[in-house]
Enzyme design. Structure first.
Site, PDB file in Angstrom:
ATOM      1  N   CYS A 121       0.851  -1.190   0.000  1.00  0.00           N
ATOM      2  CA  CYS A 121       0.000   0.000   0.000  1.00  0.00           C
ATOM      3  C   CYS A 121       0.886   1.239   0.000  1.00  0.00           C
ATOM      4  O   CYS A 121       1.797   1.367   0.825  1.00  0.00           O
ATOM      5  CB  CYS A 121      -0.891  -0.019   1.242  1.00  0.00           C
ATOM      6  SG  CYS A 121      -1.705   1.556   1.594  1.00  0.00           S
ATOM      7  N   GLU A 122       0.636   2.148  -0.918  1.00  0.00           N
ATOM      8  CA  GLU A 122       1.493   3.324  -1.019  1.00  0.00           C
ATOM      9  C   GLU A 122       1.241   4.343   0.092  1.00  0.00           C
ATOM     10  O   GLU A 122       2.017   5.272   0.265  1.00  0.00           O
ATOM     11  CB  GLU A 122       1.316   4.004  -2.374  1.00  0.00           C
ATOM     12  CG  GLU A 122      -0.043   4.637  -2.593  1.00  0.00           C
ATOM     13  CD  GLU A 122      -0.144   5.297  -3.961  1.00  0.00           C
ATOM     14  OE1 GLU A 122      -0.889   6.281  -4.070  1.00  0.00           O
ATOM     15  OE2 GLU A 122       0.500   4.831  -4.915  1.00  0.00           O
ATOM     16  N   HIS A 123       0.178   4.167   0.851  1.00  0.00           N
ATOM     17  CA  HIS A 123      -0.136   5.119   1.923  1.00  0.00           C
ATOM     18  C   HIS A 123       0.633   4.824   3.206  1.00  0.00           C
ATOM     19  O   HIS A 123       1.036   5.740   3.919  1.00  0.00           O
ATOM     20  CB  HIS A 123      -1.640   5.112   2.209  1.00  0.00           C
ATOM     21  CG  HIS A 123      -2.461   5.485   1.022  1.00  0.00           C
ATOM     22  ND1 HIS A 123      -3.690   4.910   0.751  1.00  0.00           N
ATOM     23  CD2 HIS A 123      -2.232   6.367   0.020  1.00  0.00           C
ATOM     24  CE1 HIS A 123      -4.182   5.425  -0.361  1.00  0.00           C
ATOM     25  NE2 HIS A 123      -3.324   6.306  -0.825  1.00  0.00           N
ATOM     26  N   HIS A 124       0.832   3.521   3.509  1.00  0.00           N
ATOM     27  CA  HIS A 124       1.498   3.143   4.756  1.00  0.00           C
ATOM     28  C   HIS A 124       2.674   2.184   4.550  1.00  0.00           C
ATOM     29  O   HIS A 124       3.332   1.798   5.519  1.00  0.00           O
ATOM     30  CB  HIS A 124       0.494   2.492   5.720  1.00  0.00           C
ATOM     31  CG  HIS A 124      -0.663   3.374   6.066  1.00  0.00           C
ATOM     32  ND1 HIS A 124      -1.875   3.303   5.403  1.00  0.00           N
ATOM     33  CD2 HIS A 124      -0.789   4.364   6.986  1.00  0.00           C
ATOM     34  CE1 HIS A 124      -2.700   4.198   5.910  1.00  0.00           C
ATOM     35  NE2 HIS A 124      -2.075   4.853   6.860  1.00  0.00           N
ATOM     36  N   GLN A 153      -5.314  -0.482  -4.440  1.00  0.00           N
ATOM     37  CA  GLN A 153      -5.984  -1.588  -5.132  1.00  0.00           C
ATOM     38  C   GLN A 153      -6.778  -1.118  -6.336  1.00  0.00           C
ATOM     39  O   GLN A 153      -6.842  -1.797  -7.369  1.00  0.00           O
ATOM     40  CB  GLN A 153      -6.890  -2.338  -4.149  1.00  0.00           C
ATOM     41  CG  GLN A 153      -7.550  -3.579  -4.754  1.00  0.00           C
ATOM     42  CD  GLN A 153      -8.345  -4.363  -3.732  1.00  0.00           C
ATOM     43  OE1 GLN A 153      -8.014  -4.379  -2.550  1.00  0.00           O
ATOM     44  NE2 GLN A 153      -9.410  -5.015  -4.173  1.00  0.00           N
ATOM     45  N   HIS A 200      -6.178  -5.783   3.420  1.00  0.00           N
ATOM     46  CA  HIS A 200      -5.177  -4.741   3.586  1.00  0.00           C
ATOM     47  C   HIS A 200      -4.707  -4.670   5.034  1.00  0.00           C
ATOM     48  O   HIS A 200      -5.511  -4.474   5.948  1.00  0.00           O
ATOM     49  CB  HIS A 200      -5.762  -3.381   3.169  1.00  0.00           C
ATOM     50  CG  HIS A 200      -6.055  -3.285   1.706  1.00  0.00           C
ATOM     51  ND1 HIS A 200      -5.353  -2.447   0.860  1.00  0.00           N
ATOM     52  CD2 HIS A 200      -6.973  -3.921   0.931  1.00  0.00           C
ATOM     53  CE1 HIS A 200      -5.823  -2.573  -0.367  1.00  0.00           C
ATOM     54  NE2 HIS A 200      -6.802  -3.458  -0.347  1.00  0.00           N
ATOM     55  N   CYS A 221      -3.138  -2.350   6.350  1.00  0.00           N
ATOM     56  CA  CYS A 221      -3.279  -1.001   6.880  1.00  0.00           C
ATOM     57  C   CYS A 221      -4.611  -0.803   7.600  1.00  0.00           C
ATOM     58  O   CYS A 221      -4.775   0.166   8.350  1.00  0.00           O
ATOM     59  CB  CYS A 221      -3.124   0.038   5.767  1.00  0.00           C
ATOM     60  SG  CYS A 221      -4.343  -0.090   4.442  1.00  0.00           S
TER      61      CYS A 221
END
Length: 281
Positions: free
Chosen positions: A171-174, A212, A240, A242
């Site tokens: 995941c590019e956020h976390h 995703q 996920h 996250c």
């Protein structure tokens, strides 16, 4: 299975802006203010303005067919800003990148209150640097090389489906993993793709920092651009980390995303057949 020819205005029945609908806009002060306000610019689905198009809505081939139909001069498939630098790096540059990443991991360990010089963590920065570069190796892979010459002429006009393809991504956020399965289907238009290449396309895009929603669409568009089928359908189910090990902490929650192009979008029976097949076990 009933199929219809795609319209001239949208190749393969794919609408360049599938979610846009015409709505009447009532006149009024508030409406005028909203129309005059500067729009929020977000390019592609990757929101990376300096990197070119991350996930284009549709790349028309009507302007002229190139030898390689994949949507990037190097066959990378919507690269990020530094992708070309990583792809073309020399051995010395690769070693320097790994050393820089290892140093950054050491800083992270210090920031969370650990001692990077203790026995258990002494080699962790180097290990993680190597692991992260491996988990994001999709930035170094060209779609043109992945597909290679595995495109064949075949007079087959029924659905081709590969389902239950295991997928792991970050995941590019976390920067934590999400894992699941993806199903890819298409209806050929005189050309078929080697079955393993569908899984390989999914693997290339999953080995990058992702969300995703974008991953699902990138896979569909890559198949679309590679063999120009009458339609492409992709459904992905994933869990996920996250949202299971942090934040809302809901283990067992599954996220489902889909992308329907061409006849899968325009023909309900075709879409229903696909959805029925991926549910069957």
């Amino acid at each position: 299975m009933q199929q219809e020819e795609s319209s001239d205005s949208a190749p393969n029945g794919f609408d360049a802006h599938p979610h846009e609908e015409e709505h009447s806009r009532p006149d009024g002060p508030s409406t005028q203010r909203s129309l005059s306000a500067a729009p929020r610019i977000r390019e592609g689905l990757g929101f990376r303005p300096a990197s070119g198009i991350s996930t284009p809505q549709y790349s028309s081939r009507a302007a002229g067919k190139a030898a390689n139909a994949l949507p990037d001069a190097n066959g990378l498939g919507w690269p990020a800003k530094s992708t070309h630098l990583r792809l073309n790096a020399t051995a010395e540059e690769r070693a320097e990148r790994e050393k820089k990443l290892s140093s950054a991991v050491r800083t992270i360990l210090e920031c969370i209150g650990e001692d990077p010089d203790r026995e258990g963590l002494l080699k962790t920065p180097d290990r993680y640097a190597k692991a992260l570069l491996w988990m994001t190796r999709g930035y170094e892979e060209r779609l043109a090389d992945i597909i290679n010459d595995a495109v064949f002429e075949e007079d087959h006009d029924e659905m081709v489906l590969v389902r239950d393809i295991d997928i792991s991504s970050l995941c590019e956020h976390h920067l934590v993993p999400f894992t699941g399965k993806i199903a890819i289907a298409y209806i050929p238009n005189k050309l078929v793709l080697g079955l393993s290449k569908l899984a390989r396309i999914a693997e290339v895009f999953s080995r990058r920092l992702q969300v995703q929603e974008r991953l699902t669409k990138q896979v569909a568009l890559a198949v679309q651009e590679a063999i120009n089928p009458r339609g492409v359908a992709v459904v992905m189910e994933a869990t996920h980390m996250c949202m299971t090990m942090r934040g809302v902490q809901k283990p067992g929650a599954v996220t489902v995303t889909s992308c329907m192009l061409g006849c899968f979008r325009t023909q309900q029976k075709t879409r229903e057949e696909f959805l029925t097949l991926i549910k069957g076990r």
